[in-house]
Scaffold this motif. Structure first.
Motif, mmCIF file in Angstrom:
data_model
loop_
_atom_site.group_PDB
_atom_site.id
_atom_site.type_symbol
_atom_site.label_atom_id
_atom_site.label_comp_id
_atom_site.label_asym_id
_atom_site.label_seq_id
_atom_site.Cartn_x
_atom_site.Cartn_y
_atom_site.Cartn_z
ATOM 1 N N PHE A 110 27.534 45.140 53.336
ATOM 2 C CA PHE A 110 28.449 46.135 52.794
ATOM 3 C C PHE A 110 28.198 46.264 51.296
ATOM 4 N N PRO A 111 28.457 47.436 50.710
ATOM 5 C CA PRO A 111 28.342 47.558 49.254
ATOM 6 C C PRO A 111 29.351 46.648 48.558
ATOM 7 N N VAL A 112 29.049 46.325 47.302
ATOM 8 C CA VAL A 112 29.934 45.491 46.495
ATOM 9 C C VAL A 112 30.300 46.243 45.218
ATOM 10 N N VAL A 113 31.593 46.316 44.929
ATOM 11 C CA VAL A 113 32.062 46.844 43.648
ATOM 12 C C VAL A 113 32.582 45.675 42.829
ATOM 13 N N LEU A 114 32.060 45.521 41.616
ATOM 14 C CA LEU A 114 32.432 44.432 40.719
ATOM 15 C C LEU A 114 33.447 44.947 39.699
ATOM 16 N N ALA A 115 34.611 44.285 39.618
ATOM 17 C CA ALA A 115 35.693 44.697 38.725
ATOM 18 C C ALA A 115 35.891 43.632 37.650
ATOM 19 N N HIS A 116 35.756 44.019 36.390
ATOM 20 C CA HIS A 116 35.819 43.063 35.281
ATOM 21 C C HIS A 116 37.258 42.773 34.862
ATOM 22 N N GLY A 117 37.396 41.860 33.898
ATOM 23 C CA GLY A 117 38.706 41.412 33.459
ATOM 24 C C GLY A 117 39.141 41.969 32.123
ATOM 25 N N TYR A 118 40.148 41.343 31.571
ATOM 26 C CA TYR A 118 40.818 41.757 30.330
ATOM 27 C C TYR A 118 39.864 41.692 29.140
ATOM 28 N N CYS A 119 39.883 42.747 28.324
ATOM 29 C CA CYS A 119 39.041 42.806 27.113
ATOM 30 C C CYS A 119 37.564 42.600 27.430
ATOM 31 N N CYS A 120 37.136 43.092 28.571
ATOM 32 C CA CYS A 120 35.725 43.033 28.946
ATOM 33 C C CYS A 120 35.265 44.426 29.353
ATOM 34 N N ASN A 121 33.968 44.566 29.593
ATOM 35 C CA ASN A 121 33.440 45.759 30.230
ATOM 36 C C ASN A 121 32.443 45.338 31.299
ATOM 37 N N ARG A 122 31.755 46.295 31.875
ATOM 38 C CA ARG A 122 30.861 45.997 33.000
ATOM 39 C C ARG A 122 29.705 45.087 32.614
#
Length: 310
Positions: A110-122
């Motif tokens: 399955f595809p994977v979507v990566l979600a970052h955290g606070y005060c971060c970016n991709r």
């Protein structure tokens, strides 16, 4: 937006390094280059030290590690990871990350979507994405902006990214792997849009019960990560039935207490010797995400709710 702010911070850091060198030269010392380098490398030291002190105020039920020297080594690795992300990669995330290129999925993944955290970016996913792509997975990232906005607003950005990835890959469902605040964004998405398009969720160092460190952070999203706030309590009363894996780190200096990252009813994984940003550089975590994307059908659905957990 965050990348621009970090570039500005990098300029200030360079100016500070130059001033440190000038000060040393003015005092008659010849080690100005060393002084400049130390200032540049250790500029984040006080912030990290404060995070570590805060995170140890309230004890956690999961083991922290093996003694003083183990803690020092772990702290040095976290400093290196922090410097890597905030000085080298995230200010220039477009250079390092490029564009996500998602094609048709294989039948066994399955595809994977990566979600970052606070005060971060991709950019925080630079290493992780590099471990997932060779496994034949279709991997996408997302930037949550503006930086200090409401988590519910981020949930809609995640929704839009999920819809795009499903259209690009032709998949009916995908896996969300989320670090830190990103796990709360994913859960807010599930509450808003349901589980129909998500086959599994992996949360990595996510403060499911809040973190005391959030009390010192700016923004609406920081308020939503404080322990026992109304928004988080409402979110924790929402049940999730899809397969969930929650990864916690015994040495996490951002999620405090550290067992706040454990989701009751989920497949709980506690890693020793990892700090908050070290989690996204961990081969163990990469393996967990790969497994979730390859064989989620064999995982038993769970009915989980955090509402009764302190």
């Amino acid at each position: 937006m965050l990348a621009c702010a970090l570039k500005g911070g990098l300029i200030l850091r360079l100016l500070g390094s130059a001033l440190a060198g000038v000060f040393v030269v003015g005092s008659g010392e010849k080690s100005w280059a060393l002084a400049s380098l130390l200032f540049f490398l250790l500029a984040d030291g006080p912030l990290l030290a404060l995070d570590y002190l805060q995170s140890h105020w309230k004890p956690a039920s999961i083991a922290r590690g093996a003694g003083f020297f183990h803690a020092c080594a772990s702290g040095l690795r976290e400093w290196a990871a922090f410097t890597l992300f905030y000085v080298i990669i995230q200010p220039f995330e477009r250079f390092w990350m490029g564009e996500d290129i998602c094609g048709p999925v294989r039948g066994d993944s399955f595809p994977v979507v990566l979600a970052h955290g606070y005060c971060c970016n991709r950019g925080v996913w630079f290493w992780m994405r590099g471990r997932l792509l060779p496994a034949g997975l279709q991997v996408a990232t997302v930037n949550f902006e503006p930086v200090f906005a409401d988590i519910e607003f981020f949930a809609e950005q995640l929704h839009a990214r999920i819809e795009t990835v499903l259209a690009q890959t032709g998949a009916q469902k995908l896996v969300i792997a989320a670090h830190s605040m990103g796990g709360l964004v994913a859960r807010a998405y599930l509450r808003r849009h349901g589980e129909e398009k998500i086959v599994a969720l992996v949360t990595i160092g996510t403060p499911h019960h809040g973190t005391i460190v959030a009390r010192f952070g700016p923004g609406r999203n920081a308020r939503q990560m404080e322990p026992d706030n109304g928004w988080l309590n409402d979110l924790n009363a929402t049940k999730v039935t899809l397969p969930v894996t929650s990864v916690a780190s015994a040495g996490d200096e951002i999620v405090a207490p550290q067992d706040s990252a454990l989701w009751p009813g989920a497949d709980q994984r506690v890693l020793a010797g990892q700090d908050h940003f070290g989690l996204v550089l961990s081969e163990q975590v990469a393996s967990i995400v790969r497994d979730a994307a390859r064989a989620p059908a064999v995982q038993m659905p769970r009915s989980t709710s955090l509402s009764a957990v302190a």
